[in-house]
Write an enzyme that holds these catalytic residues in place. Structure first.
Site, PDB file in Angstrom:
ATOM      1  CG  HIS A 195      -2.139  -0.878   0.969  1.00  0.00           C
ATOM      2  ND1 HIS A 195      -2.108  -2.228   1.212  1.00  0.00           N
ATOM      3  CD2 HIS A 195      -3.375  -0.615   0.494  1.00  0.00           C
ATOM      4  CE1 HIS A 195      -3.280  -2.743   0.906  1.00  0.00           C
ATOM      5  NE2 HIS A 195      -4.073  -1.787   0.466  1.00  0.00           N
ATOM      6  N   GLY A 196       1.958   1.232   0.631  1.00  0.00           N
ATOM      7  CA  GLY A 196       2.749   2.457   0.620  1.00  0.00           C
ATOM      8  C   GLY A 196       4.042   2.315   1.367  1.00  0.00           C
TER       9      GLY A 196
END
Lengths: 308, 488
Positions: free
Chosen positions: B323-324
Site C-alpha cells: 500500500h505504501g
C-alpha cells in the site's frame, strides 16, 4: 442508428430533463446574482436570504460584479462599520466584504480575492486577538473561488438550493425578521462558551502572520492605504483572556501587527469596553460605536481609539 | 484523468461511441489509444513505464511458452520479476528504504549519503505491476498461454477502467474478453451506467464529504482530542470504503458498458463476522492475488502451525507494504496479520465458551462478531490514515480524552465549526453512511440493480433521481479529492 442505442439516448434525454429544469430555475432566481441575468426575484429577497445563508459568497460575488477601490474586510464585527460615514470622511466608496465567523487566514484570502477584481487604494482589515491563533483556521474562501470559477458548482449546490428556497419564500410570503430570543442568555453564552472556544487552545499563528506581512508589503509597494482595526469587545469578554493566561500573547499580537500597517486599537480598557449598552452582544458593537470607530479611523484627534 | 472529472464525462461517451462503431478487430487500437491517453492526462512521461512493463512481459511470456524446461523458464520469470519489481522499488520504495538506512547510520554516527530519488510516484504503478506479474507467473506455471497479439496484451496491461486502481484482473479472465465481439446492449449499458452512478455517489458524495472532516482532523491533530478523533476515525473507515469501492464500481460499470466484465472487488466488508471474512470481502482482487501468488507458494496453511502463522503474518506485512512506503502501512498490515493469527490461536477457547453459554450462531453472537470485526478494522485504519507513527499513537492515546467537553451541545457545535462543518453536515454524513449500508444490506439477497429491474418504473426512476440529485447536490464539488488508492 442501432435501435438499442436509440432507446438509451431517448431515455437518457428524458432522464436529464429535471436536471436541465433545475439549471433554469437557478439562472432565473439566482440569489447570489452569479449570472446577473434575471430580475424576476427582488434584490431585497435575494440579499436577505443569501446574506443569511452564505454571506461570504454573496459579498464576494457582489464585489466581483461591482468592484470598488476601497474595501473593508473582516468578520461580522466590522459589518456595521458605516460605509456612508466613511464616504463622507474620505470621499471613497467602501465595500464591506465580511464573512460571518471569518478566520484571519480567510480574511487574507479575501484581500487577495478583492485584489484580483479591483485596483485597490484603501483597505481596512478588522482583526482581533481571537483570530490571531493557529487553531483558528477555516478555509472557505477557496470554496468561493471554486464557485466563481465553475458555474456547475453554483448550479448544483445544496447551499444555493437552500438559498433559492428562502429567496422564493421571502419573495412570496415576505421576509421574516429574526429576533434574538434571549439577549441575556446569548450574552452569557458568548462570555462562557464562545470565549472558551476561542481561548482554550492557543498557538502563535506564525504562517498566518507571515501571510499578513506579505499583505502589508504588497500594500506598501502598491501604494495601498492599509488600516488594521481592532474592534472593541466588552470588558467581560476581554477579561476571559486572563482566565486562559493569554494576556502576554495579546500584547505580543498587538506588537506584531503594528509593524504591518496603521493599527487602530479599540480593544483596551476605555469608555466603550465598560459600557454594556454599547454592544448588541459582548463582541459586536452598536451602530453608534461603529460610527465613532469610523470617525477615529480618519481623524487626527482620536476620540476613543489608540494608534499602535 | 480522474473518473470524477468533467474530462472523464466527455472522454467516456466518446470512447464508447467510437468503440461500438469500429469493427471488432480494430477495437483494441481504440482501447489502447484511449487507455494511454487516460494515463497520460496525469503525467505523459510515465507512460514509458507501462510500455516497458508491457514489452518485457510480452517477450518474457513468449519465451517461457516456447520452453519446456522449468529451469530455463525460471530465468525468464526472474527477468520479469526483477524488472517489474525493480521499477516498483525504484519509484515507490527506494526513498523510504534509503531514509531508513540513513537514520540507522545516523544513529551510530556513520557517514552515509545516498541522495533521494526526486520523482513523483507513478499513479497506479502497484496495480498494473501486479496485474502483469500475475500474467507472467501464470504463464510460467502453465495456467495460461502467452498472448501472441502484442496490441491486445498492451490493452490488457493498460485497460483504462481499471488501470490506476484495479480491480487487479487475471489474464485468463480479462484477456479473452478482448477477442469477443461485444455488440451494444441497452440492458448491459444501463446496468453499467447504474453501477457507475452508484460508484460516483459513494465517491463524490460520501467519501468526499467525509474527507473534509477526516482531513481536517488528521492533518491538524494537535488541535483535536476526544470526540473529533473518534468521529474522524469512524468517518475514515467509511471514507476509504466509499472511495475505493466507489472507484471499483465506476471501473466495473464503465467496462460493462463496453461489454467487459471485471471482477467484484468489494462485498459489504463491514458486515464481516471475522477478519478472515473481512479479507474475502475487502479489495478482493488484491487479497486473492496475495493468496495465490504469495501465501499459497509459501505453503499456505498446509504446513506446521508456526509456519502457517509465519505465512499469514508475512503475507499481510507485504500487503501493508504494497500500500505504501511508510511504517504506518507496514504496521497496518502487521496488525491484520496479528488479528488473523490471534483468531486461529483463540478459536478453540472461543468455541468452548460459546458452547458453554449456548450462544453459538445466535443473533447476539453474530452481532458481537460483526461489531468486534468492525472495531478491529477501525483500529487498524488509524495507522493507515495517520501521516506517521507519532500521529497514530497520538490518535490512539487521545481518542477518549476531553470527552466531557462534548457533553455540552453548544461547545460541540462551536468545535465542529472549527472543523469547517456544521451540525447539519455531521448529521448528513451519518445519514449518508446509514443509507449506503442499508443499500448494501439490501444487496445481500442479490445485485440491487438486477432486483430493481423487476420493480415498477416509478420506483426505479425515483431511485435513479435520488442518487443523481444526491450526486449533484450533496457532493462538495469545491473540495473534490483524488481517489485514495491512486497513491498506491
Amino acid at each position: 442508428m442501432n435501435t438499442e442505442l436509440k432507446i438509451l439516448l431517448q431515455k437518457g434525454s428524458i432522464f436529464m430533463l429535471p436536471i436541465i429544469a433545475w439549471a433554469c430555475i437557478v439562472i432565473i432566481v439566482d440569489p447570489f446574482n452569479y449570472f446577473n441575468l434575471s430580475n424576476t426575484i427582488s434584490k431585497h429577497s435575494k440579499e436577505n436570504s443569501a446574506q443569511k445563508l452564505n454571506s461570504l459568497l454573496y459579498n464576494s460575488i457582489n464585489f466581483k460584479n461591482h468592484p470598488t477601490n476601497s474595501v473593508i474586510i473582516g468578520d461580522s464585527r466590522i459589518r456595521r462599520l458605516p460605509t456612508q460615514q466613511l464616504k463622507k470622511l474620505t470621499g471613497d466608496d467602501y465595500y464591506t466584504l465580511h464573512s460571518n465567523a471569518a478566520k484571519l487566514n480567510e480574511i487574507i484570502d479575501l484581500f487577495w480575492l478583492t485584489n484580483q477584481y479591483s485596483e485597490l487604494k484603501n483597505v481596512i482589515i478588522g482583526i482581533n486577538f481571537n483570530l490571531y491563533n493557529e487553531y483558528a483556521y477555516a478555509n472557505r474562501v477557496t470554496d468561493v473561488q471554486e464557485v466563481l470559477r465553475n458555474p456547475f458548482i453554483y448550479i448544483f449546490n445544496w447551499n444555493i438550493a437552500e438559498t433559492i428556497y428562502l429567496s422564493l419564500k421571502n419573495e412570496f410570503f415576505g421576509i421574516q425578521k429574526n429576533t434574538r430570543k434571549n439577549q441575556e442568555k446569548f450574552w452569557k453564552h458568548t462570555i462562557n462558551t464562545v470565549a472558551a472556544n476561542h481561548y482554550s487552545k492557543y498557538k502563535h499563528p506564525k504562517t498566518t502572520l507571515n501571510r499578513l506581512e506579505e499583505v502589508g508589503v504588497y500594500c506598501l509597494e502598491n501604494n495601498i492605504n492599509l488600516n488594521l482595526i481592532i474592534v472593541p469587545h466588552h470588558k467581560e469578554f476581554h477579561d476571559r483572556l486572563v482566565d486562559f493566561n493569554l494576556e502576554e500573547e495579546e500584547i505580543q499580537f498587538k506588537k506584531e501587527i503594528s509593524t504591518i500597517g496603521k493599527v487602530l486599537d479599540f480593544d483596551f480598557p476605555n469608555a466603550i469596553t465598560n459600557c454594556k449598552p454599547c454592544f448588541t452582544d459582548p463582541i459586536h458593537a452598536t451602530d453608534s460605536i461603529n460610527t465613532i470607530m469610523a470617525n477615529d479611523l480618519f481623524s487626527d484627534s482620536l476620540l476613543v481609539g489608540r494608534l499602535l | 484523468m480522474l473518473f470524477n472529472s468533467l474530462q472523464f464525462l466527455i472522454f467516456f461517451p466518446i470512447v464508447v461511441t467510437i468503440f461500438f462503431l469500429l469493427p471488432q478487430k480494430r477495437r483494441w487500437i481504440l482501447l489502447l489509444i484511449a487507455s494511454y491517453y487516460f494515463y497520460m492526462c496525469w503525467k505523459v512521461e510515465y507512460i514509458v513505464l507501462i510500455i516497458i512493463s508491457t514489452l518485457i512481459d510480452y517477450y518474457v511470456a513468449k519465451q517461457m511458452d516456447s520452453l519446456k524446461e522449468k529451469a530455463k523458464k525460471k530465468k525468464w520469470l526472474y527477468l520479469s520479476l526483477m524488472s517489474n519489481l525493480g521499477i516498483l522499488f525504484g519509484f515507490k520504495y527506494f526513498n523510504f528504504i534509503n531514509e531508513n538506512i540513513q537514520s540507522f547510520f545516523d544513529h551510530f554516527n556513520v557517514f552515509y549519503n545516498v541522495p533521494a530519488f526526486e520523482v513523483l510516484l507513478p499513479v497506479g504503478i502497484s496495480f498494473y505491476t501486479f496485474q502483469t506479474l500475475s500474467y507472467t507467473i501464470d504463464v510460467y506455471n502453465g495456467k495460461t498461454k502467452a498472448q501472441k497479439h502484442l496490441g491486445v496484451f498492451a490493452v490488457f496491461v493498460s485497460f483504462f477502467p481499471q488501470l490506476v486502481a484495479g480491480p487487479i484482473e487475471r489474464s485468463n479472465r480479462l484477456l479473452p474478453q478482448f477477442f469477443i465481439k461485444h455488440n451494444f446492449s441497452y440492458e448491459r449499458a444501463r446496468y453499467g451506467l447504474q453501477q457507475m452512478m452508484w460508484g460516483f455517489f459513494k465517491k463524490v458524495v460520501i467519501a468526499d464529504r467525509l474527507a473534509i472532516i477526516v482531513d481536517g482532523v488528521y492533518n491538524n491533530l494537535d488541535s483535536y482530542s476526544g470526540f473529533p478523533l473518534i468521529i474522524a476515525t469512524i468517518f475514515f473507515t467509511f471514507q476509504i470504503y466509499c472511495d475505493f469501492s466507489g472507484y471499483s464500481d465506476i471501473a466495473i460499470g464503465s467496462a460493462r458498458v463496453m461489454g467487459f466484465e471485471l471482477m467484484e472487488n468489494f462485498k459489504r466488508p463491514y458486515f464481516s463476522k471475522s477478519i478472515s471474512e473481512f479479507w474475502k470481502r475487502w479489495h478482493i482482487s488484491l487479497s486473492s492475488w496475495f493468496r495465490d501468488y504469495l501465501y499459497i507458494p509459501l505453503g499456505g496453511n498446509k504446513v506446521v502451525k508456526w509456519k502457517w502463522y509465519y505465512n499469514l503474518f508475512i503475507t499481510f506485512l507485504v500487503s501493508g507494504f504494497w500500500h505504501g512506503a511508510n511504517w504506518t502501512f507496514i504496521i497496518w498490515g502487521a496488525l491484520h496479520g496479528t488479528y488473523l493469527m490471534s483468531a486461529i490461536i483463540l478459536a478453540k477457547p472461543k468455541e468452548i465458551i460459546l458452547s458453554f453459554l449456548k450462544l453459538k450462531n445466535t443473533t447476539i453472537h453474530k452481532l458481537y462478531q460483526v461489531s468486534i470485526t468492525f472495531l478491529l478494522a477501525v483500529f487498524a485504519w488509524i495507522f493507515f490514515r495517520a501521516n506517521n507513527i507519532t500521529d497514530a499513537i497520538y490518535v490512539i492515546t487521545h481518542l477518549f480524552t476531553d470527552i466531557e467537553d462534548y457533553t455540552n451541545f453548544a461547545v460541540m457545535k462551536l468545535k465542529l465549526r472549527g472543523l469547517g462543518v456544521g451540525m447539519n453536515d455531521l448529521l448528513i454524513s451519518f445519514g449518508l453512511i446509514i443509507f449506503m449500508e442499508l443499500f448494501n444490506l439490501y444487496e445481500r439477497g442479490g445485485d440491487v440493480w438486477l432486483k430493481l429491474k423487476s420493480k415498477p418504473k416509478w420506483l426505479r426512476w425515483s431511485v435513479y433521481y435520488i442518487i443523481m440529485f444526491g450526486i449533484l447536490f450533496l457532493a462538495p464539488y469545491s473540495k473534490v479529492s483524488n481517489f485514495i488508492y491512486f497513491q498506491f
